[in-house]
Write a protein that holds these residues in place. Structure first.
Motif, PDB file in Angstrom:
ATOM      1  N   MET A 137       0.856  -1.179   0.000  1.00 43.69           N
ATOM      2  CA  MET A 137       0.000   0.000   0.000  1.00 43.69           C
ATOM      3  C   MET A 137       0.899   1.238   0.000  1.00 43.69           C
ATOM      4  O   MET A 137       1.861   1.323   0.734  1.00 43.69           O
ATOM      5  N   SER A 138       0.552   2.187  -0.837  1.00 47.79           N
ATOM      6  CA  SER A 138       1.393   3.374  -0.954  1.00 47.79           C
ATOM      7  C   SER A 138       1.249   4.270   0.267  1.00 47.79           C
ATOM      8  O   SER A 138       0.233   4.252   0.961  1.00 47.79           O
ATOM      9  N   THR A 139       2.258   5.053   0.496  1.00 49.39           N
ATOM     10  CA  THR A 139       2.266   5.965   1.628  1.00 49.39           C
ATOM     11  C   THR A 139       1.131   6.981   1.510  1.00 49.39           C
ATOM     12  O   THR A 139       0.497   7.329   2.509  1.00 49.39           O
ATOM     13  N   GLU A 140       0.856   7.436   0.294  1.00 50.89           N
ATOM     14  CA  GLU A 140      -0.219   8.415   0.078  1.00 50.89           C
ATOM     15  C   GLU A 140      -1.577   7.834   0.484  1.00 50.89           C
ATOM     16  O   GLU A 140      -2.365   8.490   1.151  1.00 50.89           O
ATOM     17  N   ILE A 141      -1.823   6.603   0.090  1.00 50.69           N
ATOM     18  CA  ILE A 141      -3.092   5.954   0.452  1.00 50.69           C
ATOM     19  C   ILE A 141      -3.168   5.743   1.959  1.00 50.69           C
ATOM     20  O   ILE A 141      -4.228   5.941   2.561  1.00 50.69           O
ATOM     21  N   GLU A 142      -2.061   5.379   2.569  1.00 50.63           N
ATOM     22  CA  GLU A 142      -2.037   5.204   4.025  1.00 50.63           C
ATOM     23  C   GLU A 142      -2.379   6.504   4.739  1.00 50.63           C
ATOM     24  O   GLU A 142      -3.123   6.501   5.731  1.00 50.63           O
ATOM     25  N   LYS A 143      -1.871   7.628   4.230  1.00 51.86           N
ATOM     26  CA  LYS A 143      -2.181   8.936   4.827  1.00 51.86           C
ATOM     27  C   LYS A 143      -3.666   9.245   4.693  1.00 51.86           C
ATOM     28  O   LYS A 143      -4.300   9.718   5.637  1.00 51.86           O
ATOM     29  N   ILE A 144      -4.222   8.979   3.519  1.00 47.51           N
ATOM     30  CA  ILE A 144      -5.643   9.239   3.288  1.00 47.51           C
ATOM     31  C   ILE A 144      -6.493   8.364   4.208  1.00 47.51           C
ATOM     32  O   ILE A 144      -7.451   8.847   4.824  1.00 47.51           O
ATOM     33  N   LEU A 145      -6.135   7.093   4.318  1.00 45.91           N
ATOM     34  CA  LEU A 145      -6.873   6.185   5.194  1.00 45.91           C
ATOM     35  C   LEU A 145      -6.819   6.649   6.647  1.00 45.91           C
ATOM     36  O   LEU A 145      -7.820   6.570   7.370  1.00 45.91           O
ATOM     37  N   LYS A 146      -5.666   7.131   7.053  1.00 43.32           N
ATOM     38  CA  LYS A 146      -5.517   7.620   8.432  1.00 43.32           C
ATOM     39  C   LYS A 146      -6.481   8.779   8.685  1.00 43.32           C
ATOM     40  O   LYS A 146      -7.124   8.846   9.738  1.00 43.32           O
ATOM     41  N   VAL A 147      -6.602   9.671   7.706  1.00 39.62           N
ATOM     42  CA  VAL A 147      -7.541  10.791   7.840  1.00 39.62           C
ATOM     43  C   VAL A 147      -8.968  10.264   7.911  1.00 39.62           C
ATOM     44  O   VAL A 147      -9.747  10.654   8.789  1.00 39.62           O
ATOM     45  N   TYR A 148      -9.339   9.387   6.990  1.00 40.76           N
ATOM     46  CA  TYR A 148     -10.702   8.845   6.975  1.00 40.76           C
ATOM     47  C   TYR A 148     -11.069   8.195   8.306  1.00 40.76           C
ATOM     48  O   TYR A 148     -12.208   8.269   8.748  1.00 40.76           O
ATOM     49  N   LYS A 149     -10.087   7.550   8.936  1.00 41.75           N
ATOM     50  CA  LYS A 149     -10.345   6.832  10.184  1.00 41.75           C
ATOM     51  C   LYS A 149     -10.294   7.721  11.427  1.00 41.75           C
ATOM     52  O   LYS A 149     -10.792   7.340  12.472  1.00 41.75           O
ATOM     53  N   SER A 150      -9.700   8.904  11.289  1.00 41.88           N
ATOM     54  CA  SER A 150      -9.471   9.709  12.493  1.00 41.88           C
ATOM     55  C   SER A 150     -10.331  10.959  12.600  1.00 41.88           C
ATOM     56  O   SER A 150     -10.362  11.593  13.646  1.00 41.88           O
ATOM     57  N   VAL A 151     -11.032  11.339  11.530  1.00 41.95           N
ATOM     58  CA  VAL A 151     -11.865  12.548  11.602  1.00 41.95           C
ATOM     59  C   VAL A 151     -13.327  12.184  11.382  1.00 41.95           C
ATOM     60  O   VAL A 151     -13.647  11.168  10.765  1.00 41.95           O
ATOM     61  N   SER A 152     -14.181  13.035  11.900  1.00 36.68           N
ATOM     62  CA  SER A 152     -15.616  12.841  11.666  1.00 36.68           C
ATOM     63  C   SER A 152     -15.949  13.329  10.258  1.00 36.68           C
ATOM     64  O   SER A 152     -15.195  14.127   9.680  1.00 36.68           O
ATOM     65  N   VAL A 205     -15.182   8.210   3.128  1.00 38.46           N
ATOM     66  CA  VAL A 205     -14.805   7.769   1.783  1.00 38.46           C
ATOM     67  C   VAL A 205     -15.918   8.135   0.808  1.00 38.46           C
ATOM     68  O   VAL A 205     -15.657   8.664  -0.282  1.00 38.46           O
ATOM     69  N   LEU A 206     -17.138   7.882   1.203  1.00 38.19           N
ATOM     70  CA  LEU A 206     -18.289   8.183   0.346  1.00 38.19           C
ATOM     71  C   LEU A 206     -18.360   9.674   0.016  1.00 38.19           C
ATOM     72  O   LEU A 206     -18.500  10.054  -1.149  1.00 38.19           O
ATOM     73  N   LEU A 207     -18.235  10.517   1.028  1.00 34.39           N
ATOM     74  CA  LEU A 207     -18.293  11.963   0.803  1.00 34.39           C
ATOM     75  C   LEU A 207     -17.162  12.414  -0.122  1.00 34.39           C
ATOM     76  O   LEU A 207     -17.384  13.190  -1.060  1.00 34.39           O
ATOM     77  N   ASP A 208     -15.964  11.935   0.137  1.00 34.65           N
ATOM     78  CA  ASP A 208     -14.817  12.318  -0.690  1.00 34.65           C
ATOM     79  C   ASP A 208     -15.003  11.845  -2.127  1.00 34.65           C
ATOM     80  O   ASP A 208     -14.720  12.582  -3.076  1.00 34.65           O
ATOM     81  N   TYR A 209     -15.480  10.620  -2.288  1.00 33.65           N
ATOM     82  CA  TYR A 209     -15.716  10.069  -3.621  1.00 33.65           C
ATOM     83  C   TYR A 209     -16.727  10.926  -4.388  1.00 33.65           C
ATOM     84  O   TYR A 209     -16.492  11.301  -5.534  1.00 33.65           O
ATOM     85  N   ALA A 258     -12.838   1.795   5.849  1.00 32.77           N
ATOM     86  CA  ALA A 258     -12.426   2.752   4.820  1.00 32.77           C
ATOM     87  C   ALA A 258     -11.711   2.020   3.680  1.00 32.77           C
ATOM     88  O   ALA A 258     -11.895   2.365   2.509  1.00 32.77           O
ATOM     89  N   GLU A 259     -10.933   1.009   4.024  1.00 33.85           N
ATOM     90  CA  GLU A 259     -10.225   0.245   2.988  1.00 33.85           C
ATOM     91  C   GLU A 259     -11.213  -0.424   2.028  1.00 33.85           C
ATOM     92  O   GLU A 259     -11.047  -0.359   0.803  1.00 33.85           O
ATOM     93  N   GLN A 260     -12.230  -1.065   2.599  1.00 34.58           N
ATOM     94  CA  GLN A 260     -13.240  -1.715   1.760  1.00 34.58           C
ATOM     95  C   GLN A 260     -13.960  -0.688   0.886  1.00 34.58           C
ATOM     96  O   GLN A 260     -14.187  -0.926  -0.296  1.00 34.58           O
ATOM     97  N   ALA A 261     -14.309   0.435   1.489  1.00 34.84           N
ATOM     98  CA  ALA A 261     -15.035   1.472   0.752  1.00 34.84           C
ATOM     99  C   ALA A 261     -14.186   2.049  -0.376  1.00 34.84           C
ATOM    100  O   ALA A 261     -14.687   2.275  -1.483  1.00 34.84           O
ATOM    101  N   MET A 262     -12.910   2.287  -0.101  1.00 32.74           N
ATOM    102  CA  MET A 262     -12.026   2.826  -1.143  1.00 32.74           C
ATOM    103  C   MET A 262     -11.880   1.848  -2.300  1.00 32.74           C
ATOM    104  O   MET A 262     -11.954   2.241  -3.465  1.00 32.74           O
TER     105      MET A 262
END
Length: 146
Positions: A1-16, A53-57, A86-90
């Motif tokens: 998994m790329s570092t960029e995707i990991e950063k995005i996932l971290k945001v998706y999991k940590s913010v409302s 993920v849905l909102l961003d998409y 978030a991983e499944q949704a992405m």
């Protein structure tokens, strides 16, 4: 998994979802309609990370708009697919987006093919080199081709 995707996932999991939307327009409040939409998505059983993920998409694919019926339609689909992370949704959003892109590409190709077929018929009519019976066979032949 790329570092960029990991950063995005971290945001998706940590913010409302509300925080995610606020980050899109710093200093602006989230419209009450968007907050209501987020609450509806939660009531549908989606977790915040999936909602993010849905909102961003949707924002990325609709020029930063959140059309409620469209968001709810996708949310219903994702709920039926039992997306929990978030991983499944992405991954699901990526595959759905590819399917949509392929559909539009095929549709565009078919439109070009049909325009070429119509042009060929128009040329045959203008040239008046065929009888009505020959023209009919020509038209049938063109439209039966794939």
């Amino acid at each position: 998994m790329s570092t960029e995707i990991e950063k995005i996932l971290k945001v998706y999991k940590s913010v409302s979802p509300e925080e995610l939307l606020m980050s899109k327009v710093p200093g602006a409040k989230v419209p009450k309609e968007d907050v209501q939409l987020i609450n509806t998505l939660r009531k549908m059983g989606l977790r915040d990370e999936v909602i993010n993920v849905l909102l961003d998409y949707v924002l990325m694919t609709t020029n930063m708009k959140l059309p409620k019926p469209y968001v709810e339609k996708i949310a219903g689909h994702w709920t039926r697919k039992k997306l929990k992370t978030a991983e499944q949704a992405m991954e699901f959003a990526k595959s759905e987006h590819q399917i949509i892109q392929e559909y539009h590409k095929r549709k565009e190709q078919n439109t070009k093919i049909n325009k070429n077929k119509i042009q060929a018929i128009e040329d045959a009519v203008k040239n008046r080199e065929m009888s009505d019976e020959q023209l009919g066979k020509f038209v049938r032949t063109i439209f039966l081709q794939k």
